[in-house]
Design a protein around this motif. Structure first.
Motif, PDB file in Angstrom:
ATOM      1  N   VAL A  73      32.377  -0.998  28.336  1.00 22.26           N
ATOM      2  CA  VAL A  73      30.918  -1.057  28.221  1.00 22.26           C
ATOM      3  C   VAL A  73      30.428  -2.484  28.445  1.00 22.26           C
ATOM      4  O   VAL A  73      30.917  -3.431  27.826  1.00 22.26           O
ATOM      5  CB  VAL A  73      30.449  -0.531  26.846  1.00 22.26           C
ATOM      6  CG1 VAL A  73      28.949  -0.744  26.659  1.00 22.26           C
ATOM      7  CG2 VAL A  73      30.806   0.943  26.682  1.00 22.26           C
ATOM      8  N   ASP A  74      29.450  -2.623  29.324  1.00 25.81           N
ATOM      9  CA  ASP A  74      28.806  -3.903  29.592  1.00 25.81           C
ATOM     10  C   ASP A  74      27.662  -4.059  28.582  1.00 25.81           C
ATOM     11  O   ASP A  74      26.553  -3.571  28.794  1.00 25.81           O
ATOM     12  CB  ASP A  74      28.288  -3.916  31.033  1.00 25.81           C
ATOM     13  CG  ASP A  74      27.620  -5.220  31.426  1.00 25.81           C
ATOM     14  OD1 ASP A  74      27.219  -6.002  30.535  1.00 25.81           O
ATOM     15  OD2 ASP A  74      27.468  -5.440  32.645  1.00 25.81           O
ATOM     16  N   VAL A  75      27.967  -4.721  27.487  1.00 28.41           N
ATOM     17  CA  VAL A  75      27.013  -4.828  26.377  1.00 28.41           C
ATOM     18  C   VAL A  75      25.728  -5.518  26.821  1.00 28.41           C
ATOM     19  O   VAL A  75      24.631  -5.109  26.426  1.00 28.41           O
ATOM     20  CB  VAL A  75      27.656  -5.544  25.170  1.00 28.41           C
ATOM     21  CG1 VAL A  75      26.657  -5.666  24.017  1.00 28.41           C
ATOM     22  CG2 VAL A  75      28.911  -4.806  24.710  1.00 28.41           C
ATOM     23  N   ASP A  76      25.834  -6.541  27.644  1.00 33.56           N
ATOM     24  CA  ASP A  76      24.635  -7.233  28.129  1.00 33.56           C
ATOM     25  C   ASP A  76      23.736  -6.274  28.915  1.00 33.56           C
ATOM     26  O   ASP A  76      22.516  -6.267  28.734  1.00 33.56           O
ATOM     27  CB  ASP A  76      25.015  -8.423  29.014  1.00 33.56           C
ATOM     28  CG  ASP A  76      25.665  -9.545  28.236  1.00 33.56           C
ATOM     29  OD1 ASP A  76      25.215  -9.826  27.107  1.00 33.56           O
ATOM     30  OD2 ASP A  76      26.636 -10.130  28.742  1.00 33.56           O
ATOM     31  N   TYR A  77      24.340  -5.470  29.782  1.00 31.20           N
ATOM     32  CA  TYR A  77      23.578  -4.502  30.585  1.00 31.20           C
ATOM     33  C   TYR A  77      22.924  -3.448  29.686  1.00 31.20           C
ATOM     34  O   TYR A  77      21.739  -3.145  29.828  1.00 31.20           O
ATOM     35  CB  TYR A  77      24.496  -3.842  31.616  1.00 31.20           C
ATOM     36  CG  TYR A  77      23.908  -2.621  32.244  1.00 31.20           C
ATOM     37  CD1 TYR A  77      22.895  -2.721  33.199  1.00 31.20           C
ATOM     38  CD2 TYR A  77      24.356  -1.347  31.897  1.00 31.20           C
ATOM     39  CE1 TYR A  77      22.338  -1.582  33.775  1.00 31.20           C
ATOM     40  CE2 TYR A  77      23.810  -0.221  32.474  1.00 31.20           C
ATOM     41  CZ  TYR A  77      22.803  -0.338  33.406  1.00 31.20           C
ATOM     42  OH  TYR A  77      22.253   0.790  33.963  1.00 31.20           O
ATOM     43  N   VAL A  78      23.706  -2.890  28.765  1.00 33.36           N
ATOM     44  CA  VAL A  78      23.155  -1.866  27.870  1.00 33.36           C
ATOM     45  C   VAL A  78      21.998  -2.450  27.074  1.00 33.36           C
ATOM     46  O   VAL A  78      20.937  -1.830  26.952  1.00 33.36           O
ATOM     47  CB  VAL A  78      24.246  -1.278  26.948  1.00 33.36           C
ATOM     48  CG1 VAL A  78      23.624  -0.357  25.893  1.00 33.36           C
ATOM     49  CG2 VAL A  78      25.290  -0.515  27.769  1.00 33.36           C
ATOM     50  N   HIS A  79      22.154  -3.657  26.550  1.00 34.22           N
ATOM     51  CA  HIS A  79      21.066  -4.278  25.800  1.00 34.22           C
ATOM     52  C   HIS A  79      19.831  -4.456  26.674  1.00 34.22           C
ATOM     53  O   HIS A  79      18.709  -4.169  26.250  1.00 34.22           O
ATOM     54  CB  HIS A  79      21.488  -5.631  25.218  1.00 34.22           C
ATOM     55  CG  HIS A  79      20.341  -6.351  24.605  1.00 34.22           C
ATOM     56  ND1 HIS A  79      19.727  -7.423  25.216  1.00 34.22           N
ATOM     57  CD2 HIS A  79      19.649  -6.118  23.460  1.00 34.22           C
ATOM     58  CE1 HIS A  79      18.728  -7.839  24.461  1.00 34.22           C
ATOM     59  NE2 HIS A  79      18.648  -7.063  23.392  1.00 34.22           N
ATOM     60  N   PHE A 123      30.278   6.112  25.742  1.00 33.50           N
ATOM     61  CA  PHE A 123      30.556   6.686  27.056  1.00 33.50           C
ATOM     62  C   PHE A 123      29.808   5.876  28.101  1.00 33.50           C
ATOM     63  O   PHE A 123      28.636   5.562  27.922  1.00 33.50           O
ATOM     64  CB  PHE A 123      30.076   8.140  27.110  1.00 33.50           C
ATOM     65  CG  PHE A 123      30.621   8.964  25.990  1.00 33.50           C
ATOM     66  CD1 PHE A 123      31.857   9.575  26.092  1.00 33.50           C
ATOM     67  CD2 PHE A 123      29.906   9.099  24.804  1.00 33.50           C
ATOM     68  CE1 PHE A 123      32.364  10.326  25.048  1.00 33.50           C
ATOM     69  CE2 PHE A 123      30.404   9.838  23.754  1.00 33.50           C
ATOM     70  CZ  PHE A 123      31.643  10.457  23.871  1.00 33.50           C
ATOM     71  N   GLY A 124      30.500   5.560  29.182  1.00 32.34           N
ATOM     72  CA  GLY A 124      29.860   4.830  30.259  1.00 32.34           C
ATOM     73  C   GLY A 124      30.085   5.517  31.579  1.00 32.34           C
ATOM     74  O   GLY A 124      31.051   6.268  31.761  1.00 32.34           O
ATOM     75  N   GLN A 135      28.136  -0.865  35.658  1.00 36.70           N
ATOM     76  CA  GLN A 135      27.776   0.231  34.770  1.00 36.70           C
ATOM     77  C   GLN A 135      26.413   0.772  35.175  1.00 36.70           C
ATOM     78  O   GLN A 135      25.484   0.011  35.428  1.00 36.70           O
ATOM     79  CB  GLN A 135      27.747  -0.226  33.314  1.00 36.70           C
ATOM     80  CG  GLN A 135      27.494   0.930  32.367  1.00 36.70           C
ATOM     81  CD  GLN A 135      27.839   0.603  30.936  1.00 36.70           C
ATOM     82  OE1 GLN A 135      28.280  -0.501  30.620  1.00 36.70           O
ATOM     83  NE2 GLN A 135      27.645   1.570  30.055  1.00 36.70           N
ATOM     84  N   VAL A 136      26.281   2.111  35.220  1.00 34.84           N
ATOM     85  CA  VAL A 136      25.022   2.730  35.637  1.00 34.84           C
ATOM     86  C   VAL A 136      24.543   3.803  34.659  1.00 34.84           C
ATOM     87  O   VAL A 136      23.513   4.434  34.901  1.00 34.84           O
ATOM     88  CB  VAL A 136      25.118   3.316  37.059  1.00 34.84           C
ATOM     89  CG1 VAL A 136      25.426   2.219  38.070  1.00 34.84           C
ATOM     90  CG2 VAL A 136      26.148   4.429  37.144  1.00 34.84           C
ATOM     91  N   GLY A 137      25.270   4.020  33.577  1.00 33.23           N
ATOM     92  CA  GLY A 137      24.854   5.002  32.587  1.00 33.23           C
ATOM     93  C   GLY A 137      25.562   4.766  31.268  1.00 33.23           C
ATOM     94  O   GLY A 137      26.590   4.073  31.208  1.00 33.23           O
ATOM     95  N   PHE A 138      25.002   5.352  30.215  1.00 29.81           N
ATOM     96  CA  PHE A 138      25.536   5.111  28.875  1.00 29.81           C
ATOM     97  C   PHE A 138      25.091   6.218  27.929  1.00 29.81           C
ATOM     98  O   PHE A 138      24.034   6.825  28.107  1.00 29.81           O
ATOM     99  CB  PHE A 138      24.999   3.766  28.352  1.00 29.81           C
ATOM    100  CG  PHE A 138      25.460   3.403  26.975  1.00 29.81           C
ATOM    101  CD1 PHE A 138      26.739   2.928  26.761  1.00 29.81           C
ATOM    102  CD2 PHE A 138      24.612   3.524  25.889  1.00 29.81           C
ATOM    103  CE1 PHE A 138      27.173   2.585  25.483  1.00 29.81           C
ATOM    104  CE2 PHE A 138      25.021   3.186  24.611  1.00 29.81           C
ATOM    105  CZ  PHE A 138      26.313   2.707  24.408  1.00 29.81           C
ATOM    106  N   ALA A 139      25.905   6.457  26.927  1.00 30.02           N
ATOM    107  CA  ALA A 139      25.559   7.297  25.780  1.00 30.02           C
ATOM    108  C   ALA A 139      26.509   6.914  24.658  1.00 30.02           C
ATOM    109  O   ALA A 139      27.582   6.353  24.901  1.00 30.02           O
ATOM    110  CB  ALA A 139      25.705   8.778  26.107  1.00 30.02           C
TER     111      ALA A 139
END
Length: 149
Positions: free
Chosen positions: A21-27, A55-56, A63-67
């Motif tokens: 997980v790319d934490v910077d991107y998710v944030h 989940f990525g 990374q283009v999605g997350f849950a």
């Protein structure tokens, strides 16, 4: 508990490996684009990822999605922070993400999964979610402006 699963679908990698997980991107996405967490601080997002089953969705190294699931890994889970990058929407990735999550054997034993959505009811209904059967039994402590946004 660590549950690792990966699969490829139409060139996208779906993974339950939290270390990817790319934490910077998710944030960046959660704090600026998602109505439920505008302004959420980085350290809160980081801590939420560290303490959830994540989940990525990835294309190449991006990374283009997350849950994520907030869970006890035994009986209950809360599905949260589901998103697909705006540039990748319309390709069925949210549906495939849900199918990926629900294909994990260890999650099939949960007695209850819940989520909160303002506008994605039809997506989640496909996977068995429905309005609360006894909403009068549920209570919440909701602090909508806790992040100051």
């Amino acid at each position: 508990m660590t549950i690792l699963k990966e699969e490829i679908y139409n060139g996208f990698t779906f993974s339950s490996d939290r270390t990817r997980v790319d934490v910077d991107y998710v944030h960046q996405v959660v704090s600026t684009q998602l109505y439920w967490a505008k302004g959420i601080p980085f350290d809160v997002v980081k801590r939420s990822i560290e303490n959830s089953f994540c989940f990525g969705i990835y294309t190449d190294s991006r990374q283009v999605g997350f849950a994520r699931l907030v869970t006890d890994y035994a009986t209950f889970a809360y599905l949260a922070d589901v998103f697909i990058d705006e540039a990748y929407r319309g390709q069925g990735l949210s549906k495939r993400l849900m199918e990926f999550i629900f294909s994990i054997e260890e999650l099939k034993i949960f007695r209850r999964m819940v989520l909160v959505t303002r506008d994605a009811h039809t997506l989640y209904e496909r996977y068995g979610f429905e309005p609360l059967k006894s909403p009068q039994n549920y209570m919440e402590l909701h602090r909508p402006n806790v992040y100051g946004a």
